[in-house]
Design an enzyme around this catalytic site. Structure first.
Site, short mmCIF file in Angstrom:
data_model
loop_
_atom_site.label_atom_id
_atom_site.label_comp_id
_atom_site.label_asym_id
_atom_site.label_seq_id
_atom_site.Cartn_x
_atom_site.Cartn_y
_atom_site.Cartn_z
N ARG A 1 0.84 -1.21 0.00
CA ARG A 1 0.00 0.00 0.00
C ARG A 1 0.87 1.25 0.00
NH1 ARG A 1 -1.46 2.03 4.39
NH2 ARG A 1 -1.90 0.10 5.51
N TYR B 1 -17.04 16.78 -15.53
CA TYR B 1 -17.37 15.36 -15.42
C TYR B 1 -18.35 15.17 -14.26
CZ TYR B 1 -16.95 10.43 -14.48
OH TYR B 1 -17.24 9.12 -14.24
N ASP C 1 -8.16 18.88 -14.03
CA ASP C 1 -8.50 17.52 -14.46
C ASP C 1 -8.24 17.47 -15.96
OD1 ASP C 1 -9.71 15.21 -15.40
OD2 ASP C 1 -11.45 15.35 -14.07
N LYS D 1 -9.11 6.24 -18.85
CA LYS D 1 -9.53 6.67 -20.18
C LYS D 1 -8.39 6.50 -21.19
CE LYS D 1 -13.18 7.59 -17.81
NZ LYS D 1 -13.50 8.89 -17.24
C1 LIG Z 1 -13.87 9.34 -16.02
C2 LIG Z 1 -13.47 10.66 -15.52
C3 LIG Z 1 -13.24 10.87 -14.15
C4 LIG Z 1 -13.43 9.78 -13.12
O1 LIG Z 1 -12.54 8.74 -13.26
P1 LIG Z 1 -12.84 7.21 -12.85
O2 LIG Z 1 -11.62 6.51 -13.30
O3 LIG Z 1 -14.09 6.81 -13.56
O4 LIG Z 1 -13.03 7.18 -11.37
C5 LIG Z 1 -12.84 12.13 -13.75
N1 LIG Z 1 -12.71 13.14 -14.64
C6 LIG Z 1 -12.94 12.98 -15.95
C7 LIG Z 1 -12.78 14.14 -16.88
C8 LIG Z 1 -13.33 11.74 -16.45
O5 LIG Z 1 -13.57 11.59 -17.75
#
Ligand SMILES: *Cc1c(COP(=O)(O)O)cnc(C)c1O
Length: 412
Positions: free
Chosen positions: A61, A113, A206, A231
């Site tokens: 961890r 998001y 983000d 993604k």
């Molecule tokens: C998918 C996404 C998230 C969240 O991520 P997870 O891996 O689904 O927890 C946060 N910000 C953006 C822009 C995303 O596309």
């Protein structure tokens, strides 16, 4: 083709090119065997040497070899001083939000998001943090919100007085997501970061949709950059992950690392390995995906049943000039608004052959989603909007597929 990355956008780029770093970062050969591909370490615990010292690993961890490689690779790609990998994108955003002390504020874009918005609105009030939602592309709205978190008026040049007075009150955070989701608004990262920092706020971006191949927010003045590596980094819709990377060592970096280890939402060795593997081909995938998105956006703009195409690569997009400055490519996400309202949009989303009717984005397969329904009753997304994640299929097939689904939705 991918050499178009690393082009001219405002952000500096590392040398060598990111396309090269994507293949080599965190990829040192295994010292024991010479293995060229990284081993997957699944061990949760690590034996000490005879003298009782450890080899840099004690318990998984806290630190683990495959995760460490992933963190190194992500930090290199972002031009970051360091990075912490998490089990999902939302685990990463949660760690970033948790840096906020009680009494502080999170300034959040109103188009973002949906999961990040839900997380902030649900969890942060319990920690005594106020969530303020605003249009991050509206400079006056941002300045008004910043004036409330800083005693002195914000000064875009990083006025030291403002920072000093802000230091005595709880530090707030400005959150950037660009292009925004799902309306593809473009936020000026360098400008927002300068204003926010002048007001004494932490600036986090983000950058899931851009990946470091397109925009490097730390070079544009952000303190933290966050990704859902689920993604484009993973790229194959088969692994969840997240990362927070920081511009410099210090309090914020230590705070994130603490939350990673003590919060415990860490990726497994196998997940870290899949993400590393995905990153090697990210530049190639993303180049093809961006080309496809541009072709689809142009074709959809000419379609009689499409009322609007939201894609920053189109000269008609209100954020086009800014996007051209700040992004090396225009990304592989677009939204379209179809004539016939919600019913027509729902029929299109159910009527495609190659574009799968599924949430998420960034994978090799194209996805289409009727976003307002997915976001639920609080959604502000237009009901006629379809969000498209462009994969690596032939753009011509995707254009034919989408065009005929739209035609059928209007015929029946
Ligand atoms: C998918 C996404 C998230 C969240 O991520 P997870 O891996 O689904 O927890 C946060 N910000 C953006 C822009 C995303 O596309």
């Amino acid at each position: 083709m991918p050499s178009e990355f690393n082009a001219t956008s405002g952000a500096e780029r590392p040398s060598p090119d990111l396309q090269t770093l994507a293949v080599h970062a965190g990829q040192h050969h295994d010292p024991e065997t010479g293995a060229v591909a990284p081993p997957i370490h699944l061990a949760t615990t690590f034996a000490r040497r005879d003298d009782g010292s450890d080899r840099g690993y004690v318990y998984a961890r806290e630190n683990a070899p495959t995760r460490e490689r992933l963190e190194e690779a992500l930090a290199v790609m972002e031009g970051a001083a360091g990075a912490a990998a998490f089990a999902s994108g939302l685990a990463a955003t949660n760690a970033a939000f948790d840096l906020l002390p009680p009494g502080s504020r999170l300034l959040l874009p109103d188009d973002r998001y949906v999961g990040v918005g839900n997380q902030a609105r649900t969890i942060l009030p319990h920690r005594g943090i106020e969530v303020v939602e605003l249009d991050m592309t509206d400079r006056a709205a941002l300045d008004a919100a910043l004036a409330e978190v800083s005693e002195a008026p914000p000064d875009a040049d990083g006025n030291a007085d403002a920072r000093a007075s802000a230091a005595s009150r709880p530090r707030s955070m400005v959150w950037i997501e660009t292009p925004s989701n799902p309306q593809l608004r473009i936020t000026d990262v360098a400008d927002v970061a300068a204003r926010a920092r002048a007001a004494g706020a932490i600036v986090a971006c983000d950058a899931t949709w851009c990946t470091p191949m397109i925009t490097r927010p730390l070079n544009l003045g952000c303190d933290l950059v966050v990704h859902s590596t689920t993604k484009y980094v993973g790229g194959h819709s088969d692994v969840l992950g997240g990362v927070v990377a920081w511009r410099e060592a210090g309090e914020l970096a230590d705070g994130i690392r603490e939350r990673q280890i003590l919060g415990g939402a860490v990726p497994s060795g196998f997940d870290a390995w899949l993400l590393l593997r995905g990153m090697r081909t990210m530049p190639l995938r993303l180049a093809a995906q961006c080309d496809g998105a541009m072709a689809i956006a142009e074709a959809m703009q000419a379609h009689p049943h499409v009322s609007r195409v939201l894609y920053p690569g189109l000269p008609t997009h209100p954020g086009h000039a800014l996007a051209a400055r700040q992004m090396d490519r225009f990304g592989a996400m677009l939204s379209i608004r179809v004539r016939g309202g919600e019913d027509a949009a729902a029929r299109v989303a159910r009527g495609t052959r190659w574009l799968a009717p599924a949430t998420s984005l960034g994978g090799v397969e194209s996805l289409i989603e009727h976003r307002a329904v997915v976001e639920g009753p609080t959604s502000r997304t237009p009901r006629d909007l379809l969000r498209i994640s462009v994969g690596i299929e032939s753009p011509r097939d995707l254009i034919d597929d989408l065009g005929s689904a739209i035609d059928r939705a209007h015929a029946g």
